[in-house]
Design a protein around this motif. Structure first.
Motif, PDB file in Angstrom:
ATOM      1  N   HIS A  45       0.846  -1.198   0.000  1.00  0.00           N
ATOM      2  CA  HIS A  45       0.000   0.000   0.000  1.00  0.00           C
ATOM      3  C   HIS A  45       0.887   1.255   0.000  1.00  0.00           C
ATOM      4  N   GLY A  46       1.900   1.238   0.857  1.00  0.00           N
ATOM      5  CA  GLY A  46       2.780   2.392   0.974  1.00  0.00           C
ATOM      6  C   GLY A  46       3.608   2.622  -0.270  1.00  0.00           C
ATOM      7  N   VAL A  47       4.168   1.565  -0.838  1.00  0.00           N
ATOM      8  CA  VAL A  47       5.000   1.701  -2.040  1.00  0.00           C
ATOM      9  C   VAL A  47       4.194   2.270  -3.196  1.00  0.00           C
ATOM     10  N   VAL A  48       3.028   1.684  -3.460  1.00  0.00           N
ATOM     11  CA  VAL A  48       2.211   2.132  -4.583  1.00  0.00           C
ATOM     12  C   VAL A  48       1.656   3.532  -4.318  1.00  0.00           C
ATOM     13  N   GLY A  49       1.299   3.792  -3.064  1.00  0.00           N
ATOM     14  CA  GLY A  49       0.839   5.134  -2.732  1.00  0.00           C
ATOM     15  C   GLY A  49       1.900   6.180  -3.016  1.00  0.00           C
ATOM     16  N   SER A  50       3.138   5.896  -2.635  1.00  0.00           N
ATOM     17  CA  SER A  50       4.238   6.830  -2.890  1.00  0.00           C
ATOM     18  C   SER A  50       4.497   6.991  -4.383  1.00  0.00           C
ATOM     19  N   LEU A  51       4.504   5.878  -5.119  1.00  0.00           N
ATOM     20  CA  LEU A  51       4.760   5.926  -6.555  1.00  0.00           C
ATOM     21  C   LEU A  51       3.662   6.674  -7.311  1.00  0.00           C
ATOM     22  N   GLY A  53       2.298   9.319  -6.294  1.00  0.00           N
ATOM     23  CA  GLY A  53       2.367  10.730  -5.942  1.00  0.00           C
ATOM     24  C   GLY A  53       1.644  11.094  -4.667  1.00  0.00           C
ATOM     25  N   ARG A  54       1.158  10.105  -3.940  1.00  0.00           N
ATOM     26  CA  ARG A  54       0.496  10.357  -2.664  1.00  0.00           C
ATOM     27  C   ARG A  54       1.516  10.460  -1.538  1.00  0.00           C
ATOM     28  N   THR A  55       1.050  10.939  -0.406  1.00  0.00           N
ATOM     29  CA  THR A  55       1.868  10.995   0.796  1.00  0.00           C
ATOM     30  C   THR A  55       1.447   9.876   1.739  1.00  0.00           C
ATOM     31  N   VAL A  56       2.390   9.069   2.132  1.00  0.00           N
ATOM     32  CA  VAL A  56       2.112   8.005   3.097  1.00  0.00           C
ATOM     33  C   VAL A  56       2.357   8.590   4.484  1.00  0.00           C
ATOM     34  N   GLU A  57       1.287   8.882   5.193  1.00  0.00           N
ATOM     35  CA  GLU A  57       1.420   9.503   6.504  1.00  0.00           C
ATOM     36  C   GLU A  57       1.932   8.510   7.539  1.00  0.00           C
ATOM     37  N   TYR A  58       1.426   7.291   7.482  1.00  0.00           N
ATOM     38  CA  TYR A  58       1.909   6.282   8.423  1.00  0.00           C
ATOM     39  C   TYR A  58       1.437   4.905   7.985  1.00  0.00           C
ATOM     40  N   ILE A  59       2.080   3.893   8.535  1.00  0.00           N
ATOM     41  CA  ILE A  59       1.661   2.500   8.403  1.00  0.00           C
ATOM     42  C   ILE A  59       1.519   1.945   9.814  1.00  0.00           C
ATOM     43  N   SER A  66      -3.638  -7.524  11.780  1.00  0.00           N
ATOM     44  CA  SER A  66      -4.235  -6.651  10.781  1.00  0.00           C
ATOM     45  C   SER A  66      -3.385  -5.386  10.717  1.00  0.00           C
ATOM     46  N   GLY A  67      -3.770  -4.474   9.860  1.00  0.00           N
ATOM     47  CA  GLY A  67      -2.981  -3.254   9.749  1.00  0.00           C
ATOM     48  C   GLY A  67      -3.724  -2.181   8.992  1.00  0.00           C
ATOM     49  N   GLY A  68      -3.066  -1.060   8.810  1.00  0.00           N
ATOM     50  CA  GLY A  68      -3.655   0.042   8.065  1.00  0.00           C
ATOM     51  C   GLY A  68      -2.572   0.968   7.554  1.00  0.00           C
ATOM     52  N   THR A  69      -2.829   1.570   6.404  1.00  0.00           N
ATOM     53  CA  THR A  69      -1.891   2.518   5.809  1.00  0.00           C
ATOM     54  C   THR A  69      -2.650   3.786   5.462  1.00  0.00           C
ATOM     55  N   ARG A  70      -2.177   4.905   5.947  1.00  0.00           N
ATOM     56  CA  ARG A  70      -2.817   6.187   5.705  1.00  0.00           C
ATOM     57  C   ARG A  70      -2.131   6.875   4.531  1.00  0.00           C
ATOM     58  N   VAL A  71      -2.843   6.928   3.398  1.00  0.00           N
ATOM     59  CA  VAL A  71      -2.324   7.563   2.191  1.00  0.00           C
ATOM     60  C   VAL A  71      -3.213   8.763   1.872  1.00  0.00           C
ATOM     61  N   VAL A  72      -2.618   9.913   1.665  1.00  0.00           N
ATOM     62  CA  VAL A  72      -3.380  11.122   1.341  1.00  0.00           C
ATOM     63  C   VAL A  72      -2.820  11.771   0.075  1.00  0.00           C
ATOM     64  N   PRO A  73      -3.692  12.411  -0.704  1.00  0.00           N
ATOM     65  CA  PRO A  73      -5.137  12.555  -0.504  1.00  0.00           C
ATOM     66  C   PRO A  73      -5.878  11.239  -0.757  1.00  0.00           C
ATOM     67  N   LEU A 120      10.135   0.083   5.968  1.00  0.00           N
ATOM     68  CA  LEU A 120       8.828  -0.046   6.619  1.00  0.00           C
ATOM     69  C   LEU A 120       8.873   0.509   8.032  1.00  0.00           C
ATOM     70  N   LEU A 121       9.931   0.231   8.755  1.00  0.00           N
ATOM     71  CA  LEU A 121      10.057   0.697  10.133  1.00  0.00           C
ATOM     72  C   LEU A 121      10.042   2.218  10.204  1.00  0.00           C
ATOM     73  N   ILE A 122      10.616   2.876   9.210  1.00  0.00           N
ATOM     74  CA  ILE A 122      10.655   4.334   9.184  1.00  0.00           C
ATOM     75  C   ILE A 122       9.245   4.915   9.110  1.00  0.00           C
TER      76      ILE A 122
END
Length: 224
Positions: A45-51, A53-59, A66-73, A120-122
């Protein structure tokens, strides 16, 4: 470390796959190792979100695996693609690892996993992932630091099979009730069943292709 290593035989490769399958199928062991699968899911989720042009606020990685990834917008095609990519994450990383194995860069699989875990840890927010991600990295470090090259090769194959097979395992487990399927349905009006079918087809295809790459390496033992 040599530039390339000789891939395992077909029989050894299949046996490792069977052992990994035995770990993944029972609910008791799956509940434990599922924590490692969710790292690849949320990481994708984070990799594709970044690619896109989105901002990955956190994972976030939770204690219930389970988990969650905050991608904005949270709108646009890029957001939908990032939402779709999660369930293909383990399979995609597994394909990358299988390709490295095919060309004899087997131990590189372990180093790449270390790098990805560090990235990922970052991006993690305070969560159970502060336990599981460093633990995964530490286990790989122990293999690289203290084990023989043969053990490193076995570990690389096991990780690759785990990524490929766990991708299908989690899709089947979540089925049409997956949260990501609900999000995509709400944003596109495409039924949950369609997203489930696409994920299942994608993960099964990855298993077939990844297995073929490992079973038919481009690097062969030297002949006498």
């Amino acid at each position: 470390m040599e530039a390339t290593q000789t891939p395992l035989s077909g029989t050894e490769t299949v046996l490792i796959g069977l052992v990994v399958s035995i770990v993944l199928v029972p609910s008791a062991t799956w509940q434990l190792v599922q924590h490692f699968q969710v790292m690849a899911h949320e990481g994708m989720h984070g990799v594709v979100g970044s690619l896109s042009g989105r901002t990955v606020e956190y994972i976030e990685l939770k204690s219930d695996a389970s988990g969650g990834t905050r991608v904005v917008p949270t709108s646009g095609t890029g957001y939908l693609v990032a939402g779709f990519a999660g369930y293909l994450g383990p399979s995609a990383f597994g394909l990358g690892a299988a390709r490295l194995i095919q060309f004899g860069h087997i131990i590189v699989v372990l180093w790449v996993n270390m790098l990805l875990l560090g990235l990922l840890l970052i991006r993690l927010k305070p969560s159970f992932g502060y336990v599981t991600v460093p633990l995964a990295g530490f286990l790989i470090f122990l293999v690289l630091k203290h084990m023989s090259q043969s053990a490193e090769i076995l570990a690389a194959y096991a990780i690759t099979w785990f990524l490929l097979l766990s991708g299908t395992r989690i899709v089947v487990q979540r089925g049409v009730n997956a949260d990501d399927a609900g999000l995509l349905r709400d944003r596109t009006s495409i039924p949950r069943l369609v997203w489930f079918a696409l994920w299942l087809a994608g993960t099964l295809t990855a298993v077939v292709i990844g297995a073929r790459w490992m079973l038919h390496p481009a690097v062969h033992p030297p002949t006498l």
